[in-house]
Scaffold this active site. Structure first.
Site, short mmCIF file in Angstrom:
data_model
loop_
_atom_site.label_atom_id
_atom_site.label_comp_id
_atom_site.label_asym_id
_atom_site.label_seq_id
_atom_site.Cartn_x
_atom_site.Cartn_y
_atom_site.Cartn_z
N TYR A 55 0.82 -1.22 0.00
CA TYR A 55 0.00 0.00 0.00
C TYR A 55 0.86 1.27 0.00
O TYR A 55 0.62 2.20 -0.78
CB TYR A 55 -0.91 -0.04 1.23
CG TYR A 55 -1.79 1.15 1.45
CD1 TYR A 55 -2.90 1.40 0.64
CD2 TYR A 55 -1.55 2.04 2.50
CE1 TYR A 55 -3.72 2.49 0.86
CE2 TYR A 55 -2.37 3.13 2.73
CZ TYR A 55 -3.45 3.35 1.90
OH TYR A 55 -4.27 4.44 2.13
N GLU A 75 -12.27 -2.09 8.02
CA GLU A 75 -12.40 -0.97 8.95
C GLU A 75 -11.08 -0.66 9.64
O GLU A 75 -10.23 -1.52 9.79
CB GLU A 75 -13.50 -1.26 9.99
CG GLU A 75 -13.26 -2.46 10.88
CD GLU A 75 -13.62 -3.80 10.24
OE1 GLU A 75 -13.77 -3.87 9.01
OE2 GLU A 75 -13.72 -4.79 10.98
N GLN A 113 0.79 0.73 20.87
CA GLN A 113 1.14 1.41 19.62
C GLN A 113 0.38 2.75 19.54
O GLN A 113 -0.76 2.83 19.97
CB GLN A 113 0.88 0.52 18.39
CG GLN A 113 -0.54 0.10 18.08
CD GLN A 113 -1.01 -1.15 18.81
OE1 GLN A 113 -0.63 -1.41 19.95
NE2 GLN A 113 -1.89 -1.93 18.19
N THR A 114 1.05 3.79 19.02
CA THR A 114 0.43 5.13 19.03
C THR A 114 0.09 5.58 17.61
O THR A 114 0.73 5.20 16.63
CB THR A 114 1.38 6.17 19.65
OG1 THR A 114 2.64 6.11 18.97
CG2 THR A 114 1.56 5.95 21.14
N ARG A 115 -0.93 6.43 17.53
CA ARG A 115 -1.41 6.99 16.26
C ARG A 115 -2.04 8.36 16.55
O ARG A 115 -2.34 8.69 17.69
CB ARG A 115 -2.52 6.11 15.65
CG ARG A 115 -2.09 4.74 15.19
CD ARG A 115 -1.19 4.77 13.96
NE ARG A 115 -0.92 3.42 13.49
CZ ARG A 115 0.02 2.63 13.99
NH1 ARG A 115 0.78 3.02 15.00
NH2 ARG A 115 0.21 1.42 13.48
#
Ligand code: NAD
Length: 323
Positions: A149, A191, A220-222
């Protein structure tokens, strides 16, 4: 040249909101295109020219771009980590959409072209630590993007750049960081985390079963951008004469997945027992948007709080699950 607007991927989440935005602003000449059957579009408006076309095919792109002054490419075969980690070839085939649409826009004499890139273009080495500082635009090179991707996005960004240099087609490229909101994918495997967590919390609440499965260890960060900010940002970038390079379009409000679950639990008014699925697709360890460049060039950055955006998203998914 008319001011016909083409929205490619209009049956999807962001494309649907973009068409709704143009109608609200009073635009009359809009063409909306998607490969999905009409009944599967998240938003569809009778006053718009709606077409079901496969934009991987060159002739479909020619049909879609005919007479269009302004072209927005939001069409891609994509989804959350669960989809893109397991469908790299399918994700890369979206290169056909952008390639054929660029050629069609050039040949149709379109004035401007928008391409929706992604934070997945950024070098994986810059995203190994959950306490990551924001990713700057320069961090895409040297290139080591998300496999499949991310490579497609990075290549397509460069196609846009060279179509501007070689053929004078004005292109604008935004690197979206996770976008969420109503009228988007919330089940079925494509999703993303905000919608998936809302769905899991709502099903636990409706079933009276107080458990939740979380992908990865939850640290985990976003950052997550509300759809209204995304639409505002697309329009600011598209019409700017200063933003001639790929630019971050994302929130700089970094949270861990555990904090996102805390937030959704508090909206739902419940507490769940968390089960961590460590072998599930979870993407990079840390990712956030550095908004220095967008603030400098546009004097603006996405600013909807995660809480208020998630309250609206939760309410919409709740409606879908209970109606
Ligand atoms: P989406 O999946 O809801 O919408 C994409 C639409 O493209 C879908 O309706 C799909 O049917 C359509 N499409 C796929 N292949 C097609 C084809 N061959 N011909 C015509 N239509 C086709 O996704 P979205 O969230 O609205 O994303 C829009 C764009 O933004 C995509 O390019 C995506 O990669 C990018 N992006 C989104 C996010 C996000 O968090 N949503 C983050 C980064 C980048």
């Amino acid at each position: 040249m008319s001011d016909k607007i083409l929205v490619a991927g209009a049956g999807g989440f962001i494309g649907g909101h973009l068409v709704a935005h143009f109608l609200k602003k009073g635009h009359k000449d809009i063409r909306a295109v998607d490969i999905k059957p009409f009944e599967e579009w998240y938003q569809r408006f009778p006053e718009v020219e709606n077409l079901q076309l496969d934009l991987q095919v060159r002739e479909s792109c020619q049909r879609a771009a005919a007479g269009a002054a302004l072209v927005y490419n939001l069409a891609a075969d994509m989804g959350g980590m669960g989809f893109i980690e397991l469908n790299r070839g399918l994700c890369m085939l979206s290169v056909l959409i952008n390639t054929h649409l660029l050629m069609a826009a050039r040949d149709a004499g379109s004035r401007r072209y928008f391409y929706s890139s992604s934070a997945c273009v950024y070098n994986a080495d810059k995203q190994t630590d959950p306490s990551v500082t924001g990713l700057r635009e320069a961090d895409a090179y040297p290139a080591m993007p998300e496999d499949g991707y991310g490579w497609e996005k990075l290549f397509s960004e460069r196609m846009c750049r060279h179509f501007t240099e070689d053929f004078s087609l004005i292109t604008r490229v935004a690197r979206f960081h996770n976008v969420y909101g109503p009228n988007g994918t919330w089940d079925g495997g494509r999703e993303k985390a905000p919608a998936a967590i809302c769905r899991k919390v709502i099903s636990a609440k409706l079933a009276g079963k107080h458990d939740i499965e979380i992908w990865g260890a939850g640290n985990q960060t976003r950052s997550f951008m509300y759809i209204d900010d995304c639409i505002t940002g697309i329009e600011k970038i598209f019409h700017s004469d200063k933003v001639t390079f790929p630019i971050n379009l994302g929130s700089a409000e970094k949270v861990s997945i555990n904090q996102l679950v805390d937030l959704v639990e508090s909206i739902a008014g419940i507490k769940l027992k968390r089960h961590y699925k460590l072998d599930a697709p979870k993407g990079v360890n840390g990712r956030n948007s550095d908004n220095t460049l967008i603030k400098q060039t546009l004097g603006w950055e996405p600013d909807t709080s995660l809480r208020s955006g998630m309250e609206k998203t939760y309410a919409w998914i709740h409606d879908q699950m209970t109606k």
